[in-house]
Design a protein around this motif. Sequence first.
Motif, PDB file in Angstrom:
ATOM      1  N   TRP A   1      91.983 -71.802  31.280  1.00 15.02           N
ATOM      2  CA  TRP A   1      92.000 -70.350  31.174  1.00 15.02           C
ATOM      3  C   TRP A   1      91.095 -69.734  32.236  1.00 15.02           C
ATOM      4  CZ3 TRP A   1      95.071 -67.273  28.267  1.00 15.02           C
ATOM      5  CH2 TRP A   1      95.753 -67.857  27.199  1.00 15.02           C
ATOM      6  N   LEU A   2      91.537 -68.603  32.767  1.00 11.02           N
ATOM      7  CA  LEU A   2      90.737 -67.781  33.678  1.00 11.02           C
ATOM      8  C   LEU A   2      90.774 -66.349  33.181  1.00 11.02           C
ATOM      9  CD1 LEU A   2      89.198 -67.049  36.271  1.00 11.02           C
ATOM     10  CD2 LEU A   2      91.421 -67.012  37.469  1.00 11.02           C
ATOM     11  N   ILE A   3      89.611 -65.803  32.857  1.00  8.36           N
ATOM     12  CA  ILE A   3      89.505 -64.419  32.380  1.00  8.36           C
ATOM     13  C   ILE A   3      89.047 -63.539  33.531  1.00  8.36           C
ATOM     14  CG2 ILE A   3      88.388 -62.875  30.742  1.00  8.36           C
ATOM     15  CD1 ILE A   3      87.959 -65.317  28.920  1.00  8.36           C
ATOM     16  N   LEU A   4      89.744 -62.414  33.732  1.00  5.48           N
ATOM     17  CA  LEU A   4      89.437 -61.477  34.808  1.00  5.48           C
ATOM     18  C   LEU A   4      88.998 -60.147  34.210  1.00  5.48           C
ATOM     19  CD1 LEU A   4      92.532 -62.197  37.098  1.00  5.48           C
ATOM     20  CD2 LEU A   4      90.243 -63.203  37.257  1.00  5.48           C
TER      21      LEU A   4
ATOM     22  N   MET B   1      81.127 -53.919  37.339  1.00  7.91           N
ATOM     23  CA  MET B   1      80.810 -53.951  35.913  1.00  7.91           C
ATOM     24  C   MET B   1      81.291 -55.244  35.279  1.00  7.91           C
ATOM     25  SD  MET B   1      82.051 -51.277  32.930  1.00  7.91           S
ATOM     26  CE  MET B   1      83.795 -51.630  33.219  1.00  7.91           C
ATOM     27  N   GLY B   2      82.458 -55.728  35.689  1.00 10.46           N
ATOM     28  CA  GLY B   2      82.958 -57.001  35.187  1.00 10.46           C
ATOM     29  C   GLY B   2      82.067 -58.156  35.583  1.00 10.46           C
ATOM     30  N   GLY B   3      81.484 -58.079  36.772  1.00  9.58           N
ATOM     31  CA  GLY B   3      80.547 -59.105  37.197  1.00  9.58           C
ATOM     32  C   GLY B   3      79.258 -59.076  36.397  1.00  9.58           C
ATOM     33  N   LEU B   4      78.777 -57.879  36.079  1.00  7.47           N
ATOM     34  CA  LEU B   4      77.595 -57.748  35.225  1.00  7.47           C
ATOM     35  C   LEU B   4      77.873 -58.355  33.853  1.00  7.47           C
ATOM     36  CD1 LEU B   4      74.703 -56.509  34.940  1.00  7.47           C
ATOM     37  CD2 LEU B   4      75.832 -54.449  34.059  1.00  7.47           C
ATOM     38  N   THR B   5      79.063 -58.104  33.333  1.00  5.91           N
ATOM     39  CA  THR B   5      79.477 -58.742  32.082  1.00  5.91           C
ATOM     40  C   THR B   5      79.438 -60.256  32.220  1.00  5.91           C
ATOM     41  OG1 THR B   5      80.894 -56.854  31.524  1.00  5.91           O
ATOM     42  CG2 THR B   5      81.348 -58.931  30.395  1.00  5.91           C
ATOM     43  N   GLY B   6      79.866 -60.756  33.387  1.00  6.26           N
ATOM     44  CA  GLY B   6      79.842 -62.195  33.629  1.00  6.26           C
ATOM     45  C   GLY B   6      78.441 -62.776  33.630  1.00  6.26           C
ATOM     46  N   VAL B   7      77.475 -62.026  34.178  1.00  5.82           N
ATOM     47  CA  VAL B   7      76.084 -62.488  34.139  1.00  5.82           C
ATOM     48  C   VAL B   7      75.642 -62.651  32.687  1.00  5.82           C
ATOM     49  CG1 VAL B   7      73.692 -61.961  34.737  1.00  5.82           C
ATOM     50  CG2 VAL B   7      75.521 -61.412  36.357  1.00  5.82           C
ATOM     51  N   GLY B   8      75.959 -61.658  31.859  1.00  3.53           N
ATOM     52  CA  GLY B   8      75.600 -61.741  30.450  1.00  3.53           C
ATOM     53  C   GLY B   8      76.273 -62.895  29.737  1.00  3.53           C
ATOM     54  N   LEU B   9      77.546 -63.130  30.048  1.00  2.26           N
ATOM     55  CA  LEU B   9      78.261 -64.244  29.423  1.00  2.26           C
ATOM     56  C   LEU B   9      77.664 -65.577  29.838  1.00  2.26           C
ATOM     57  CD1 LEU B   9      81.909 -62.967  29.889  1.00  2.26           C
ATOM     58  CD2 LEU B   9      80.782 -63.350  27.691  1.00  2.26           C
ATOM     59  N   GLY B  10      77.398 -65.730  31.128  1.00  4.63           N
ATOM     60  CA  GLY B  10      76.840 -66.985  31.602  1.00  4.63           C
ATOM     61  C   GLY B  10      75.472 -67.277  31.015  1.00  4.63           C
ATOM     62  N   ALA B  11      74.681 -66.231  30.831  1.00  2.00           N
ATOM     63  CA  ALA B  11      73.332 -66.418  30.310  1.00  2.00           C
ATOM     64  C   ALA B  11      73.316 -66.634  28.799  1.00  2.00           C
ATOM     65  CB  ALA B  11      72.466 -65.206  30.670  1.00  2.00           C
ATOM     66  N   ARG B  12      74.219 -65.990  28.085  1.00  2.00           N
ATOM     67  CA  ARG B  12      74.139 -65.950  26.623  1.00  2.00           C
ATOM     68  C   ARG B  12      75.183 -66.809  25.922  1.00  2.00           C
ATOM     69  NH1 ARG B  12      73.156 -59.373  25.943  1.00  2.00           N
ATOM     70  NH2 ARG B  12      71.359 -59.255  27.364  1.00  2.00           N
ATOM     71  N   TYR B  13      76.239 -67.180  26.619  1.00  2.00           N
ATOM     72  CA  TYR B  13      77.337 -67.937  25.990  1.00  2.00           C
ATOM     73  C   TYR B  13      77.721 -69.117  26.873  1.00  2.00           C
ATOM     74  CZ  TYR B  13      77.791 -63.748  23.088  1.00  2.00           C
ATOM     75  OH  TYR B  13      77.557 -62.693  22.242  1.00  2.00           O
ATOM     76  N   ALA B  14      76.734 -69.924  27.227  1.00  2.00           N
ATOM     77  CA  ALA B  14      76.964 -71.025  28.160  1.00  2.00           C
ATOM     78  C   ALA B  14      78.022 -71.992  27.652  1.00  2.00           C
ATOM     79  CB  ALA B  14      75.658 -71.771  28.425  1.00  2.00           C
ATOM     80  N   ASN B  15      78.134 -72.140  26.353  1.00  2.00           N
ATOM     81  CA  ASN B  15      79.087 -73.105  25.788  1.00  2.00           C
ATOM     82  C   ASN B  15      80.531 -72.616  25.849  1.00  2.00           C
ATOM     83  OD1 ASN B  15      78.487 -71.098  23.840  1.00  2.00           O
ATOM     84  ND2 ASN B  15      79.251 -72.416  22.201  1.00  2.00           N
ATOM     85  N   ARG B  16      80.747 -71.369  26.292  1.00  4.21           N
ATOM     86  CA  ARG B  16      82.099 -70.825  26.360  1.00  4.21           C
ATOM     87  C   ARG B  16      82.600 -70.646  27.798  1.00  4.21           C
ATOM     88  NH1 ARG B  16      83.384 -68.427  21.416  1.00  4.21           N
ATOM     89  NH2 ARG B  16      85.542 -68.721  22.124  1.00  4.21           N
ATOM     90  N   ILE B  17      81.705 -70.806  28.779  1.00  4.60           N
ATOM     91  CA  ILE B  17      82.048 -70.513  30.166  1.00  4.60           C
ATOM     92  C   ILE B  17      82.031 -71.788  31.003  1.00  4.60           C
ATOM     93  CG2 ILE B  17      81.423 -69.191  32.228  1.00  4.60           C
ATOM     94  CD1 ILE B  17      82.410 -67.481  29.871  1.00  4.60           C
TER      95      ILE B  17
ATOM     96  N   LEU C   1      81.023 -64.035  40.205  1.00  5.37           N
ATOM     97  CA  LEU C   1      80.374 -62.732  40.068  1.00  5.37           C
ATOM     98  C   LEU C   1      80.568 -61.970  41.370  1.00  5.37           C
ATOM     99  CD1 LEU C   1      77.074 -64.101  38.472  1.00  5.37           C
ATOM    100  CD2 LEU C   1      79.147 -63.323  37.285  1.00  5.37           C
ATOM    101  N   CYS C   2      81.388 -60.924  41.332  1.00  9.26           N
ATOM    102  CA  CYS C   2      81.834 -60.264  42.562  1.00  9.26           C
ATOM    103  C   CYS C   2      81.297 -58.837  42.669  1.00  9.26           C
ATOM    104  CB  CYS C   2      83.355 -60.210  42.601  1.00  9.26           C
ATOM    105  SG  CYS C   2      84.161 -61.762  42.171  1.00  9.26           S
ATOM    106  N   ASN C   3      80.736 -58.520  43.830  1.00  4.08           N
ATOM    107  CA  ASN C   3      80.298 -57.149  44.119  1.00  4.08           C
ATOM    108  C   ASN C   3      79.485 -56.587  42.960  1.00  4.08           C
ATOM    109  OD1 ASN C   3      83.172 -57.588  45.489  1.00  4.08           O
ATOM    110  ND2 ASN C   3      81.902 -56.289  46.802  1.00  4.08           N
ATOM    111  N   THR C   4      78.473 -57.342  42.604  1.00  2.00           N
ATOM    112  CA  THR C   4      77.699 -56.995  41.424  1.00  2.00           C
ATOM    113  C   THR C   4      76.246 -57.403  41.606  1.00  2.00           C
ATOM    114  OG1 THR C   4      77.769 -57.071  39.000  1.00  2.00           O
ATOM    115  CG2 THR C   4      78.097 -59.173  40.156  1.00  2.00           C
TER     116      THR C   4
ATOM    117  N   LEU D   1      79.727 -68.760  41.613  1.00  2.00           N
ATOM    118  CA  LEU D   1      79.994 -68.225  42.938  1.00  2.00           C
ATOM    119  C   LEU D   1      79.691 -66.731  42.905  1.00  2.00           C
ATOM    120  CD1 LEU D   1      81.252 -68.332  45.837  1.00  2.00           C
ATOM    121  CD2 LEU D   1      83.474 -67.898  44.726  1.00  2.00           C
ATOM    122  N   VAL D   2      78.875 -66.267  43.839  1.00  2.00           N
ATOM    123  CA  VAL D   2      78.582 -64.844  43.990  1.00  2.00           C
ATOM    124  C   VAL D   2      79.245 -64.358  45.272  1.00  2.00           C
ATOM    125  CG1 VAL D   2      76.787 -63.089  44.279  1.00  2.00           C
ATOM    126  CG2 VAL D   2      76.387 -65.055  42.763  1.00  2.00           C
TER     127      VAL D   2
END
Length: 263
Positions: free
Chosen positions: A25-28, A98-114, A119-122, A207-208
């Motif tokens: 799966w790839l979430i955009l 904003m989607g990239g900022l969401t990605g930072v939060g996901l990577g930091a807080r939900y490591a077991n799901r990612i 992270l683009c232009n963020t 990847l940033v």
Amino acid sequence: MPYAAVNDTQLFYRIDGAQNSTAPWLILSNSLGSDVSMWTPQLAEFSKHFRVLRYDTRGHGHSDVPPGPYTIEQLTGDVIGLMDHLGIARAHFAGVSMGGLTGVGLGARYANRIDRLVLCNTAAKIGSPEVWVPRAAKARGEGMLALADAVLPRWYTADFMARNPLVIAQARDVFVHTDNEGYASNCDAINAADLRGEARSITAPTLVISGTHDLAATPAQGRALAESVPGARYVELDASHISNVELADRFTKTVADFLQEAR
């Protein structure tokens, strides 16, 4: 149209590439003032390799506009809730601005799901109250038309805008029809979010991507984000803020190659 009831909010989503039921799966995730259509340049290629899940962030597109202000906890929680709704245990995640900022939060807080993170232009902290407070107030008080002429020229370089009037017209159409309160409430979320202290806890391969001409999330901020995430890779494209559209082919190949490489 497909909707998922997530955190008391109806989120609109689309799935492409589902014919390959074993593909990862790839979430955009979209930028502020856009919707799922911003990822159209990537769909054909990404759908060859992934089950691609796009969604309209709360307050945007066809998703609900619950009362604001919103928070980064809600934006990340919506993604996890959508994954749970669809039975997705783990996924790659890519977001712009904003989607990239969401990605930072996901990577930091939900490591077991990612699995992998793009992270683009963020940045881990985008802008300041001097930017977001008056912008939210203008959206609420005057509407999106009052913001369009100031915001859209920050999304693309002047040369790209001159050469691609239909692309700009489509982006403007989505922007001006974004709900006033939904846009403003997401401005509130971005303004309040400071994930600089959390980014260093991200363990997913990351990847940033920055745009050389991006004034909203500068290359310096992108480099700082990449340096704060252990092992992160940094790529700079000759584009402005919406780099996946302005330099679509290069962006698509860069992301696809990163997501498919062996760990």
